[in-house]
Write a protein that holds these residues in place. Structure first.
Motif, mmCIF file in Angstrom:
data_model
loop_
_atom_site.group_PDB
_atom_site.id
_atom_site.type_symbol
_atom_site.label_atom_id
_atom_site.label_comp_id
_atom_site.label_asym_id
_atom_site.label_seq_id
_atom_site.Cartn_x
_atom_site.Cartn_y
_atom_site.Cartn_z
ATOM 1 N N CYS A 194 0.926 -1.063 0.015
ATOM 2 C CA CYS A 194 -0.115 0.002 0.113
ATOM 3 C C CYS A 194 0.907 1.256 0.121
ATOM 4 O O CYS A 194 0.594 2.138 -0.767
ATOM 5 N N THR A 195 1.918 1.286 0.785
ATOM 6 C CA THR A 195 2.721 2.308 0.807
ATOM 7 C C THR A 195 3.540 2.621 -0.474
ATOM 8 O O THR A 195 3.733 3.839 -1.018
ATOM 9 N N VAL A 198 1.668 4.595 -3.148
ATOM 10 C CA VAL A 198 1.651 5.974 -2.938
ATOM 11 C C VAL A 198 3.152 6.644 -3.771
ATOM 12 O O VAL A 198 3.183 7.377 -4.335
ATOM 13 N N VAL A 205 1.617 12.933 -5.239
ATOM 14 C CA VAL A 205 0.614 11.996 -4.697
ATOM 15 C C VAL A 205 1.001 11.768 -3.309
ATOM 16 O O VAL A 205 -0.125 11.369 -2.682
ATOM 17 N N VAL A 206 2.375 11.765 -3.051
ATOM 18 C CA VAL A 206 2.231 11.674 -1.569
ATOM 19 C C VAL A 206 1.884 12.753 -0.701
ATOM 20 O O VAL A 206 1.064 12.414 0.397
ATOM 21 N N TYR A 209 -1.841 12.243 -0.759
ATOM 22 C CA TYR A 209 -2.618 11.104 0.318
ATOM 23 C C TYR A 209 -2.330 11.692 1.641
ATOM 24 O O TYR A 209 -3.335 11.434 2.393
ATOM 25 N N SER A 213 -5.370 11.725 4.756
ATOM 26 C CA SER A 213 -5.421 10.465 5.358
ATOM 27 C C SER A 213 -5.384 10.525 6.902
ATOM 28 O O SER A 213 -5.673 9.519 7.634
ATOM 29 N N CYS A 359 5.422 6.817 4.327
ATOM 30 C CA CYS A 359 5.529 7.665 2.951
ATOM 31 C C CYS A 359 6.777 8.381 2.675
ATOM 32 O O CYS A 359 7.310 8.198 1.970
#
Length: 519
Positions: A194-195, A198, A205-206, A209, A213, A359
């Motif tokens: 999942c990490t 991202v 995108v980081v 997220y 989140s 991340c």
């Protein structure tokens, strides 16, 4: 300008044509990464088709620095710390150091306050110069030819991968607490992939997220707070006094400091797309508001909940859950009997919160790997994220069963080396550069204009001497640490002495180096 980066871009392109490179500023436009017919360029073109960030450690041109949101800065650190690992740091005070809530709380407040200052300060360099933390370090004190820069890069790689492995073990414990049929390695793989999904796509995108989140995780922590307050299971453990309390305070403080300051070595990576005219005070404040209140909230909640393991002399579900499955078992003992299936849902949300914390580790380790050798720059950043993911999975799976001891020792390691790093960097900034005006960021990759790094390397060694004399670990207790608490464990003052030894020795050595080399 005789820039190594210019030569690297030419090699990547596989052509004698002048690369897209601004000689005056040292910045590299994004269009240059796809230039040529080399394997590097082909991989970059493939990444560009799926909207992957292609930039590595190269300086960002001003016209590409379009991230105008202060909330992007704050939410980055808010999400990265509104997670179970920071909650776990609060939990460690009682079982490892026999501290109650009041003394744990005072330690959490004080040591977090001093630990996050350097994170906030170094965040301002990304916006000011448009280079990642490792690029800024080059400008500051290091030169690859003397291996000092590589030493810092190596420690940063170890720190990022170690963080990621420790974090993911917590997530796997949570998943296992919900469903014991899911083995630890399976939980580790779920969170790791999942990490990767991202960080593979990069900066935008980081940030996107992290922007959102934190919200479900915050709601779950509020549920934990409400359920625990209603349970009446909080235990007010009295504070102790004398040498035994001093040793516990210093050692737990070192753990808290190591967690809070752990982002220092890559803080600038998340502001490089901010415009250079950003007021530094606002960048500093945005980072501070994202990280400091969040650490207090999560760690104090953990410190309060863990007091319940002392009920009935330890004969209670909280202690049994913690002994069987760490933090996951502790949360399960609170939530599962009281809110049933919803409690399991909450624990799964907390397990997935690890993605937000990992991340920045995996994104930054890919950038750090690119400065460890000239050959590593010829591998795109997104490829390094895959390599880094495989490495920390390989670390986490065998470390799953020894998590508590691994985490304590790792937090101390982080605090030690970063205190040395901070002592050198802050001395250079305030004593020799005399502020931001003393930098030439366009020279971040020009060996002929960077400091030789001899003073930094020798000061680092002096910092290690201070660290060794003040450290308190299960396998070694330094002579000064023994007098800072009750023998034989004493009290850990490794990061304080590491900082002091490094800063003071660097002030002397750098003065000599600068006079001799004139740079």
């Amino acid at each position: 300008m005789d820039s190594t980066l210019n030569r690297d871009v030419e090699k990547r392109a596989g052509t004698a044509e002048p690369p897209l490179f601004d000689h005056e500023s040292g910045a590299v436009p994004a269009s240059s990464f796809e230039h040529g017919n080399s394997l590097y360029a082909k991989l970059q073109r493939l990444g560009g088709k799926i909207k992957v960030e292609q930039r590595g450690i190269e300086r960002v041109p001003e016209d590409e620095r379009t991230d105008n949101s202060y909330w992007n800065i704050g939410s980055m650190w808010l999400a990265a710390n509104m997670v179970v690992p920071s909650f776990t740091i609060g939990v460690l005070g009682q079982p490892l150091f026999n501290l109650g809530f009041i003394d744990s709380a005072l330690i959490i407040i004080f040591f977090n306050f001093i630990s996050v200052l350097t994170v906030c300060f170094f965040s301002t360099f990304g916006a000011a110069f448009g280079v990642t933390t490792n690029g800024f370090v080059s400008v500051l004190v290091w030169m690859v030819g003397c291996q000092a820069h590589d030493l810092v890069a190596l420690f940063n790689v170890l720190a990022c991968l170690g963080w990621a492995a420790a974090n993911i073990i917590v997530g796997a414990q949570l998943i296992n607490a919900v469903n014991p049929d899911v083995p630890g390695y399976a939980g580790i793989l779920i969170i790791a992939f999942c990490t990767l999904a991202v960080v593979f796509f990069g900066y935008q995108v980081v940030h996107a997220y992290e922007y959102w989140s934190w919200i479900p995780t915050f709601i779950v922590f509020l549920v934990v707070l409400g359920v625990f307050a209603h349970s009446g299971d909080f235990v007010n453990i009295p504070m102790r006094s004398g040498s035994i309390e001093l040793g516990a305070v210093l050692s737990y403080g070192s753990t808290v400091f190591g967690f809070g300051t752990g982002y220092t070595s890559f803080a600038a990576d998340y502001t490089v797309y901010q415009p250079s005219d950003r007021p530094r005070r606002k960048v500093f404040l945005a980072t501070w508001l994202g990280i400091f209140p969040t650490l207090l909230f999560t760690e104090l909640l953990g410190a309060a909940l863990v007091t319940a393991i002392t009920l009935n002399g330890g004969d209670n579900p909280y202690n049994a859950g913690y002994q069987d499955n760490g933090v996951g078992g502790l949360l399960g003992a609170l939530l599962f009997p009281r809110v049933g299936g919803f409690g399991k849902f909450c624990v799964i949300i907390l397990a997935l919160s690890i993605v937000a914390n990992n991340c920045p580790n995996i994104y930054s380790v890919s950038l750090t790997l690119m400065v460890m050798g000239r050959c590593t720059r010829h591998v795109p950043r997104f490829v390094w994220t895959i390599v880094a993911t495989a490495i920390y999975i390989a670390i986490a799976i065998p470390g799953y069963s020894q998590f508590e001891a691994v985490l304590e020792n790792f937090m101390h390691f982080i605090g030690y080396w970063l205190a040395i790093y901070e002592g050198i960097a802050l001395t250079e900034h305030f004593v020799f550069r005399r502020g931001f005006s003393g930098y030439q960021p366009e020279d971040y990759d020009n060996r002929d204009k960077l400091p030789p790094g001899i003073a930094a390397l020798l000061a680092f060694c002096c910092g290690v001497v201070g660290m060794v004399t003040g450290m308190s670990q299960s396998w070694y207790v330094g002579p000064i640490a023994k007098s800072a608490g009750l023998a034989p464990a004493g009290g850990d003052v490794g990061f304080e002495l590491g900082f002091a030894f490094a800063a003071s020795s660097y002030a002397i050595l750098r003065f000599i180096e600068k006079g001799f080399f004139k740079r």
